[in-house]
Structures are given as structure tokens and as C-alpha cells.
Design an enzyme around this catalytic site. Structure first.
Site, short mmCIF file in Angstrom:
data_model
loop_
_atom_site.label_atom_id
_atom_site.label_comp_id
_atom_site.label_asym_id
_atom_site.label_seq_id
_atom_site.Cartn_x
_atom_site.Cartn_y
_atom_site.Cartn_z
N GLU A 146 -32.65 26.16 -12.08
CA GLU A 146 -32.45 26.76 -10.76
C GLU A 146 -31.10 27.47 -10.72
O GLU A 146 -30.08 26.90 -11.10
CB GLU A 146 -32.50 25.68 -9.67
N GLU A 169 -21.06 36.50 -6.93
CA GLU A 169 -20.74 35.35 -7.79
C GLU A 169 -21.86 35.06 -8.79
O GLU A 169 -21.63 34.50 -9.85
CB GLU A 169 -20.50 34.10 -6.94
N CYS A 199 -20.33 1.41 0.36
CA CYS A 199 -19.03 1.93 -0.05
C CYS A 199 -18.01 1.74 1.08
O CYS A 199 -17.57 0.63 1.32
CB CYS A 199 -19.17 3.40 -0.47
N GLN A 201 -16.31 -1.73 3.02
CA GLN A 201 -14.88 -1.95 3.25
C GLN A 201 -14.59 -2.19 4.73
O GLN A 201 -13.78 -3.05 5.08
CB GLN A 201 -14.10 -0.73 2.74
N HIS A 246 -23.41 3.02 -4.56
CA HIS A 246 -24.32 3.88 -3.78
C HIS A 246 -25.76 3.69 -4.26
O HIS A 246 -26.26 4.48 -5.08
CB HIS A 246 -23.90 5.34 -3.91
N GLU A 285 -28.45 4.35 -2.83
CA GLU A 285 -29.35 5.44 -2.42
C GLU A 285 -29.57 6.45 -3.53
O GLU A 285 -30.60 7.15 -3.55
CB GLU A 285 -28.80 6.14 -1.17
#
Length: 550
Positions: A145, A154, A388, A392, A522, A524
Site C-alpha cells: 500500500e 511527497e 498502560c 498507572q 497493550h 489490543e
């Protein structure tokens, strides 16, 4: 023989190239082929690690510690193939490499130019060995991609590189898929093909003739419009593929197959005798999405809630948890600053939530609101999942409001006499010790990638995983201070997961609560629709149970 599929976009951004690439990869997999997906990002940043979530969205972290574009998350979720550092490159990385080579004298005095030096780096990246997950066999298809849209200044070196690749590769070993927009003008009652025509014209002007057009549209494309697009864009009518909005993102592979995308791609390669796809698991997922047994509402207390892409993997993982429990997951997005300065705001806003999620984040803004969300969940026995930064904040909340350490804080917020959460200065990566300092560069200096953790036998977290040794992906610079663990545990928040050397706290949980867990990593990032992460499956099950009780 590995074949290459290049996916480009035109007219406007955010049409869904990443999703289209992932869906096509899934369709080829369903036919029995091995695939790998790669992303070329034209921005000058070395990686998105230091980019604002408001500009870039989520930073997706791979097992080997690469900070990458969120599209790699789509690739992993749709194909189950774990991405690596070798699957994402930016203009910043390319120029950094070229300048380093020039300084070493690798170019032997040549004038370093975009062509051939930049384009050669891009081609080398695309053609670098693409192996399956065993690492022993080359894949059948590499899907590449190209970020941005055709015409962006760019992106020109990237388009030039893939133009050259068609000539470099053997005939019949490459395919160009161009994603474009067919706007429907409601006042005129017409679908307009001119933007697509101009997008293809721009692509052809730089030497690329697309083989397939994937046309994003709100309504079905009439046959006469398909013929018109085919005629003016120099493709076959069968190569004009309709891409309407799907009922859910997990219906996209099914919808694209019904429109003939995978068959058309294989036809470009002359693979007309390819096996028929087995889409059973995608149909099962779509059926579960369309016919849930119930609903739950999850309050997501975050600081980047105005841009949902900042939490893309989290959103999908929560929905995967819903799939595991056959329920629809409704997300109530709560700006954490809402709770700051108003004692009753948290209670009023979270009252109807079946569970509370506090995801990762950085910085002091909104932190007090997240602490109040953790307090509400603890006191009201509402299922709480802190990831994360969310872990805390749960630790700080416990030490402030249960242990009585009112000035408990994080050194991330500034100097403090009670650094319950502090910056990490040393940790183990493989067989090496990694060291960091507070004044190090921000980019690439966090604890990144997959790390092992050891879980306490008999704990809730060990029960959820069904194991006492796990590996999860991390992206953080701060960690719970091991020196405060005894006070934390005395206050009821137990440390039930550590790094293998026992130094870094990884998981906390309350045993006086139905479901209260915080993790430093993490999870997920490793969840899949056909393999929901066990933590999210358990969290949604707890939300479902809490909803039944209230």
C-alpha cells in the site's frame, strides 16, 4: 514465485486503502495463498512514534518493536500475519539511510539523487524477502500500500519506484489496484465519474496504468457508468469494482468477493484456475455482528476521544470481545478532562456504563479525570480495565485514596516526592540490557515490542490466560515504581504479573472486586476477530454480567 500487488489511492485521502488491502489479503488467504502486506509512508518522519495522535491516529507496535502506521493493525487483524519492521518504511527512514551511506562513502563519489538512489531504496524494501510466519517459505503475494494520494508531491518517488518495478519484475508478476471516489451529487441525482477519470489520468501521466479500479461510492454503480469509467480509464468493465460502505468492517472481505475483486486480481496474474475461497469464518463473524444476543456499554475514558483513530486497535479489540460473547459493544467516549474540577461529574457520566476502560496515553492533561474514573470503578464495583497509562492511574488512585498517600503521583507530570510511577532507566531486551535517560531523544527510546511476563499462579489474570507465562507488546517510557508495591498490595491492589527478572510490574488486580485489572502492555495489538484476546473476551463477559446485575 512471489507476485506483487500495489494499492494506490486518488481524489481524497481516508477512502480506506488500508482496509481494502487487508480485505484483499484475507480473500487471497481464503483461497489458500500465503500473503504479506507492506506499507510505504511518504512523510518525512522516521516513524510515527513522535507524531500527535490527532494528526496520525494510533501508533501500531509490532512484536519486534517497530512503531508503525495503524494500517498494519488492519493487516494483522484481517490476515493473522504478524507484521515486522520490514513491513513499513517512511521517507524519513529512506533519507536517513541514504545520508548515512553517503557519509560513509558508499556511493563512491556519485551525485546522490532521487532517481536512482531514493527509488532504489524503495524498490529494495519492496523486494526484500517476504517470508511466511514460519520464516522458511516465501509468500505467494506481497500487497504493497502506498500512503497518501496520487499527485501528492511527497509520494512521487514511491510512484516512480513502483512504476519501475513493473519493468523490473517478470511479465505477469505485478498488479496495480487504484482506489478512487465516485461522489453522488444528491441535488443533481447523479453519480460523477470525472474525479475518478482525473485521478487515473494523473496516475497514467507518471507511467502507471491501473489494472483494477476500486470505486468507493454511496450507491450502486449503474452498468452504463461502469462502461464509461472503463472506457475513459482504459480498463475492462469487469475491472471496475464497486466498493460501497459495508455493514461492518468485517463484512468488507465478503462484499469485495461478491463484487469480484479477488477473481479480477487473480485474472490479472493469469491464475484463472485458483481454488475457490473459503469465507466461512468471515460469514460467521458477520452473522454474529448482525445478530447479537444483547448489548453492553463500555465507557472509554481517554484524552484523544475527538479522533477515534487514535484508539483504532482498542476499538476493534473491544468489538472482538463482543464477538466472543455474542453481544454488541456500544462505546461511550468520555473526555477525561470532563471529570477534573467536578467531584460529581465522574459519577454522573459513568453511572450507566456496564464497564470502564482507561486506555493508554501520555502527559498530565486529563490524568486526574482518569484517576477519578478508576476510583468510581473501584468503589462502585464496576468492571475496570486499565491499559498502560490506565494501569498507572489505577495504582496512583489506590495509593492516594486507600493507602492515604495523598501526594502519590507520576514523575511524568513533573518533580514529585512520591514517584509512584517513574521513568524506566534500564530493562532487559533479549540477552541485552537497554538503558535510557530522561534527556534522551523521544523517538524510538521507549520500551517497545514484545516482552515476556510471569503471572502469579492462582490469580485472576492467570485464569484468564490459562497460563503463567505470556508475551505481550509494550509501548511506554514510565513504569510503576517497584518500591511502592508493598503499600499498593496492603491497600488491596495485588501485583500479579512481573517481568521475568521480577523488577518491572506488569499486571495489577483487585481480589475484592468482580473485575479490576490493569496491564502495562497493550493487549489490543494482538487481538483478532477470529481469535479475540482473552483479556477483552473476559472484560466484555464481566460487563455483560454487570449489566445483568444492574
Amino acid at each position: 514465485m512471489t507476485r506483487y500487488i500495489f494499492i494506490t489511492g486518488g481524489v481524497v485521502s481516508s477512502l480506506g486503502k488500508g482496509l481494502a488491502s487487508a480485505a484483499l489479503g484475507a480473500l487471497l488467504q481464503a483461497r489458500g495463498y500465503k500473503v504479506r502486506l507492506r506499507k510505504l509512508d511518504p512523510y518525512l518522519n522516521v516513524d510515527p512514534g513522535t507524531m500527535s495522535p490527532y494528526q496520525h491516529g494510533e501508533v501500531f507496535v509490532t512484536d519486534d518493536g517497530a512503531e508503525t502506521d495503524l494500517d498494519l493493525g488492519h493487516y494483522e487483524r484481517f490476515t493473522g500475519v504478524s507484521a515486522t519492521k520490514a513491513d513499513n518504511i517512511t521517507t524519513g527512514q529512506i533519507y536517513k539511510t541514504i545520508i548515512e551511506k553517503e557519509r560513509r562513502g558508499d556511493y563512491l563519489g556519485a551525485t546522490v539523487q532521487v532517481i536512482p538512489h531514493v527509488t532504489n531504496e524503495i524498490k529494495d524494501f519492496v523486494l526484500s524477502p517476504a517470508m511466511d510466519e514460519t520464516g522458511e517459505k516465501a509468500v505467494d503475494f506481497v500487497l504493497v500500500e502506498i500512503g497518501g494520494t496520487v499527485g501528492d508531491i511527497e509520494g512521487l518517488p514511491f510512484f516512480e519506484a513502483i512504476r519501475q518495478l513493473r519493468q523490473d519484475l517478470p511479465r505477469g508478476q505485478s498488479c496495480y489496484v487504484h482506489l478512487t471516489l465516485l461522489p453522488f451529487i444528491k441535488t443533481a441525482g447523479e453519480m460523477k465519474t470525472k474525479p475518478t477519470q482525473h485521478s487515473v489520468k494523473e496516475l497514467r501521466s507518471i507511467g502507471i496504468q491501473p489494472d483494477i479500479l476500486l470505486c468507493r461510492c454511496e450507491q450502486e454503480i449503474p452498468p452504463e457508468e461502469k462502461r464509461k469509467i472503463a472506457q475513459f480509464c482504459n480498463v475492462r468493465p469487469s475491472a471496475v469494482i464497486q466498493a460501497m460502505d459495508s455493514s461492518s468492517i468485517y463484512a468488507v472481505p465478503i462484499d469485495y468477493h461478491e463484487q469480484g475483486l479477488d477473481a479480477e486480481v487473480l485474472d490479472v496474474f493469469g491464475m484463472r484456475d485458483a481454488p475457490a475461497p473459503d469465507l466461512t469464518r468471515w460469514k460467521t463473524i458477520d452473522d454474529t455482528v448482525q445478530h447479537p444476543d444483547g448489548e453492553v456499554t463500555i465507557a472509554v475514558v481517554g484524552k484523544y476521544t475527538v479522533l477515534k483513530d487514535a484508539y483504532k486497535s482498542l476499538i476493534e479489540a473491544l468489538h472482538h470481545g463482543g464477538l466472543a460473547n455474542k453481544v454488541k459493544v456500544n462505546l461511550d467516549w468520555v473526555e477525561s478532562e470532563t471529570f477534573e474540577g467536578d467531584e460529581g461529574a465522574a459519577a454522573a457520566r459513568l453511572e450507566n456504563a456496564h464497564a470502564i476502560m482507561v486506555p493508554g496515553g501520555f502527559g498530565e492533561r486529563g490524568a486526574e479525570g482518569k484517576i477519578r474514573a478508576a476510583q468510581f470503578a473501584r468503589e462502585r464495583k464496576v468492571p475496570y480495565f486499565g491499559i498502560c497509562f490506565g494501569m498507572q492511574m489505577a495504582v496512583i488512585e489506590t495509593l492516594r485514596n486507600v493507602a492515604g498517600i495523598k501526594d502519590a503521583s507520576s514523575s511524568e507530570f513533573g518533580p514529585t516526592e512520591r514517584p509512584v510511577v517513574g521513568i524506566m532507566t534500564e530493562w532487559i531486551k533479549g540477552n541485552e540490557t537497554v538503558q535510557r535517560r530522561a534527556n534522551d531523544d523521544l523517538g524510538g527510546t521507549m520500551r517497545l515490542g514484545a516482552y515476556d511476563a510471569v503471572l502469579t499462579a492462582g490469580s485472576k489474570i492467570a485464569e484468564i490466560y490459562g497460563a503463567t507465562e505470556i508475551s505481550e507488546r509494550h509501548r511506554h517510557r514510565y513504569e510503576v515504581n517497584i518500591g511502592y508495591v508493598h503499600l499498593m498490595e496492603d491497600a488491596g491492589l495485588k501485583l500479579t504479573g512481573r517481568s521475568p527478572n521480577g523488577v518491572l510490574p506488569e499486571i495489577v488486580e483487585r481480589d475484592d472486586h468482580p473485575w479490576f485489572i490493569g496491564v502495562q502492555y497493550h493487549p489490543e495489538l494482538k487481538s483478532r476477530p477470529f481469535a479475540p484476546h482473552p483479556l477483552f473476551a473476559s472484560f466484555i463477559a464481566a460487563a455483560k454480567e454487570h449489566g445483568r446485575l444492574v
